[in-house]
Design a protein around this motif. Structure first.
Motif, PDB file in Angstrom:
ATOM      1  N   ALA A  38       0.808  -1.223   0.000  1.00  0.00           N
ATOM      2  CA  ALA A  38       0.000   0.000   0.000  1.00  0.00           C
ATOM      3  C   ALA A  38       0.841   1.273   0.000  1.00  0.00           C
ATOM      4  O   ALA A  38       0.372   2.316  -0.456  1.00  0.00           O
ATOM      5  CB  ALA A  38      -0.940   0.001   1.195  1.00  0.00           C
ATOM      6  N   LEU A  39       2.065   1.197   0.489  1.00  0.00           N
ATOM      7  CA  LEU A  39       2.898   2.403   0.501  1.00  0.00           C
ATOM      8  C   LEU A  39       3.265   2.869  -0.908  1.00  0.00           C
ATOM      9  O   LEU A  39       3.622   4.022  -1.108  1.00  0.00           O
ATOM     10  CB  LEU A  39       4.157   2.170   1.331  1.00  0.00           C
ATOM     11  N   LEU A  40       3.160   1.965  -1.873  1.00  0.00           N
ATOM     12  CA  LEU A  40       3.415   2.372  -3.259  1.00  0.00           C
ATOM     13  C   LEU A  40       2.370   3.364  -3.755  1.00  0.00           C
ATOM     14  O   LEU A  40       2.623   4.130  -4.687  1.00  0.00           O
ATOM     15  CB  LEU A  40       3.464   1.148  -4.167  1.00  0.00           C
ATOM     16  N   LYS A  41       1.185   3.366  -3.132  1.00  0.00           N
ATOM     17  CA  LYS A  41       0.138   4.326  -3.511  1.00  0.00           C
ATOM     18  C   LYS A  41       0.583   5.758  -3.268  1.00  0.00           C
ATOM     19  O   LYS A  41       0.181   6.664  -3.978  1.00  0.00           O
ATOM     20  CB  LYS A  41      -1.151   4.061  -2.725  1.00  0.00           C
ATOM     21  N   VAL A  42       1.427   5.958  -2.259  1.00  0.00           N
ATOM     22  CA  VAL A  42       1.918   7.309  -1.973  1.00  0.00           C
ATOM     23  C   VAL A  42       2.762   7.823  -3.130  1.00  0.00           C
ATOM     24  O   VAL A  42       2.656   8.987  -3.522  1.00  0.00           O
ATOM     25  CB  VAL A  42       2.725   7.327  -0.655  1.00  0.00           C
ATOM     26  N   THR A  43       3.583   6.954  -3.703  1.00  0.00           N
ATOM     27  CA  THR A  43       4.411   7.389  -4.832  1.00  0.00           C
ATOM     28  C   THR A  43       3.600   7.492  -6.120  1.00  0.00           C
ATOM     29  O   THR A  43       3.958   8.255  -7.010  1.00  0.00           O
ATOM     30  CB  THR A  43       5.587   6.415  -5.044  1.00  0.00           C
ATOM     31  N   GLU A  44       2.500   6.747  -6.213  1.00  0.00           N
ATOM     32  CA  GLU A  44       1.653   6.827  -7.405  1.00  0.00           C
ATOM     33  C   GLU A  44       0.800   8.089  -7.425  1.00  0.00           C
ATOM     34  O   GLU A  44       0.543   8.649  -8.486  1.00  0.00           O
ATOM     35  CB  GLU A  44       0.732   5.605  -7.488  1.00  0.00           C
ATOM     36  N   TYR A  45       0.350   8.521  -6.270  1.00  0.00           N
ATOM     37  CA  TYR A  45      -0.554   9.669  -6.171  1.00  0.00           C
ATOM     38  C   TYR A  45      -0.050  10.680  -5.140  1.00  0.00           C
ATOM     39  O   TYR A  45      -0.735  10.985  -4.165  1.00  0.00           O
ATOM     40  CB  TYR A  45      -1.962   9.210  -5.769  1.00  0.00           C
ATOM     41  N   PRO A  46       1.129  11.259  -5.362  1.00  0.00           N
ATOM     42  CA  PRO A  46       1.680  12.150  -4.333  1.00  0.00           C
ATOM     43  C   PRO A  46       0.854  13.410  -4.109  1.00  0.00           C
ATOM     44  O   PRO A  46       0.737  13.884  -2.980  1.00  0.00           O
ATOM     45  CB  PRO A  46       3.076  12.482  -4.862  1.00  0.00           C
ATOM     46  N   LEU A  72      -0.620  14.779  -0.560  1.00  0.00           N
ATOM     47  CA  LEU A  72      -0.301  16.114  -0.068  1.00  0.00           C
ATOM     48  C   LEU A  72      -1.569  16.915   0.209  1.00  0.00           C
ATOM     49  O   LEU A  72      -1.655  17.641   1.208  1.00  0.00           O
ATOM     50  CB  LEU A  72       0.587  16.857  -1.071  1.00  0.00           C
ATOM     51  N   LEU A  73      -2.558  16.783  -0.659  1.00  0.00           N
ATOM     52  CA  LEU A  73      -3.832  17.457  -0.447  1.00  0.00           C
ATOM     53  C   LEU A  73      -4.507  16.948   0.828  1.00  0.00           C
ATOM     54  O   LEU A  73      -5.009  17.739   1.640  1.00  0.00           O
ATOM     55  CB  LEU A  73      -4.753  17.246  -1.657  1.00  0.00           C
ATOM     56  N   ALA A  74      -4.514  15.639   1.025  1.00  0.00           N
ATOM     57  CA  ALA A  74      -5.102  15.062   2.235  1.00  0.00           C
ATOM     58  C   ALA A  74      -4.369  15.546   3.483  1.00  0.00           C
ATOM     59  O   ALA A  74      -5.001  15.870   4.500  1.00  0.00           O
ATOM     60  CB  ALA A  74      -5.081  13.541   2.158  1.00  0.00           C
ATOM     61  N   ALA A  75      -3.051  15.615   3.422  1.00  0.00           N
ATOM     62  CA  ALA A  75      -2.278  16.097   4.567  1.00  0.00           C
ATOM     63  C   ALA A  75      -2.583  17.565   4.845  1.00  0.00           C
ATOM     64  O   ALA A  75      -2.732  17.975   6.005  1.00  0.00           O
ATOM     65  CB  ALA A  75      -0.782  15.904   4.313  1.00  0.00           C
ATOM     66  N   GLY A  76      -2.686  18.361   3.802  1.00  0.00           N
ATOM     67  CA  GLY A  76      -3.010  19.775   3.976  1.00  0.00           C
ATOM     68  C   GLY A  76      -4.395  19.983   4.560  1.00  0.00           C
ATOM     69  O   GLY A  76      -4.590  20.812   5.465  1.00  0.00           O
ATOM     70  N   LEU A  77      -5.364  19.226   4.064  1.00  0.00           N
ATOM     71  CA  LEU A  77      -6.719  19.345   4.606  1.00  0.00           C
ATOM     72  C   LEU A  77      -6.783  18.873   6.056  1.00  0.00           C
ATOM     73  O   LEU A  77      -7.482  19.478   6.877  1.00  0.00           O
ATOM     74  CB  LEU A  77      -7.702  18.557   3.739  1.00  0.00           C
ATOM     75  N   GLY A  78      -6.042  17.823   6.385  1.00  0.00           N
ATOM     76  CA  GLY A  78      -5.985  17.369   7.773  1.00  0.00           C
ATOM     77  C   GLY A  78      -5.386  18.428   8.694  1.00  0.00           C
ATOM     78  O   GLY A  78      -5.853  18.626   9.815  1.00  0.00           O
ATOM     79  N   THR A  79      -4.367  19.117   8.208  1.00  0.00           N
ATOM     80  CA  THR A  79      -3.758  20.190   8.985  1.00  0.00           C
ATOM     81  C   THR A  79      -4.757  21.320   9.209  1.00  0.00           C
ATOM     82  O   THR A  79      -4.856  21.872  10.312  1.00  0.00           O
ATOM     83  CB  THR A  79      -2.500  20.714   8.277  1.00  0.00           C
ATOM     84  N   LEU A  80      -5.522  21.670   8.174  1.00  0.00           N
ATOM     85  CA  LEU A  80      -6.545  22.708   8.324  1.00  0.00           C
ATOM     86  C   LEU A  80      -7.613  22.310   9.336  1.00  0.00           C
ATOM     87  O   LEU A  80      -8.070  23.141  10.130  1.00  0.00           O
ATOM     88  CB  LEU A  80      -7.188  23.021   6.974  1.00  0.00           C
ATOM     89  N   VAL A  81      -8.012  21.056   9.321  1.00  0.00           N
ATOM     90  CA  VAL A  81      -9.002  20.578  10.293  1.00  0.00           C
ATOM     91  C   VAL A  81      -8.446  20.683  11.707  1.00  0.00           C
ATOM     92  O   VAL A  81      -9.137  21.129  12.630  1.00  0.00           O
ATOM     93  CB  VAL A  81      -9.428  19.126   9.962  1.00  0.00           C
ATOM     94  N   ASN A  82      -7.179  20.292  11.900  1.00  0.00           N
ATOM     95  CA  ASN A  82      -6.576  20.384  13.230  1.00  0.00           C
ATOM     96  C   ASN A  82      -6.471  21.826  13.701  1.00  0.00           C
ATOM     97  O   ASN A  82      -6.771  22.140  14.856  1.00  0.00           O
ATOM     98  CB  ASN A  82      -5.199  19.717  13.248  1.00  0.00           C
TER      99      ASN A  82
END
Length: 121
Positions: free
Chosen positions: A54-62, A66-76
């Motif tokens: 599953a970690l290969l998905k990170v390299t396939e859809y970076p 990054l968008l998910a991480a940014g949105l999570g940061t905004l929620v926090n």
């Protein structure tokens, strides 16, 4: 449930009693919370992640990650802002209203099935 109450209570204490800003609260609390979540999830999730590669998905859809991480940061940040300005109880009320709105939206607009027992909680 107890740990969530402790988390928001301690967050409120840091932000209000210690007079931390939202950014300072994130800086102090985020690393320890992230480490605790990682330790708790690792034994349960790691075998499946490795087995499914599953970690290969990170390299396939970076960009999506990054968008998910940014949105999570905004929620926090928004959660910390609500705690700082209104308190932990207000945050929990807003979160419950958000959950109710999502369920109503999914049921009425998206057509998700919901039996009467689920409707009353």
């Amino acid at each position: 449930m107890v740990t969530e109450a402790m988390r928001v209570g301690l967050t409120q204490s840091f932000l209000k009693s210690c007079n931390f800003s939202v950014t300072e609260g994130q800086y102090v609390l985020a690393p320890s919370a992230s480490f605790a979540l990682l330790l708790a999830a690792l034994p349960f999730e790691l075998p499946e992640v490795v087995g499914a590669r599953a970690l290969l998905k990170v390299t396939e859809y970076p960009l999506l990650f990054l968008l998910a991480a940014g949105l999570g940061t905004l929620v926090n940040y928004s959660s910390y802002l609500v705690i700082k300005t209104s308190g932990a109880l207000s945050l929990k009320v807003v979160q419950m209203l958000r959950n109710i709105a999502l369920i109503v939206y999914g049921s009425l607009i998206l057509g998700d099935a919901m039996d009467p027992r689920q409707g009353i909680g």
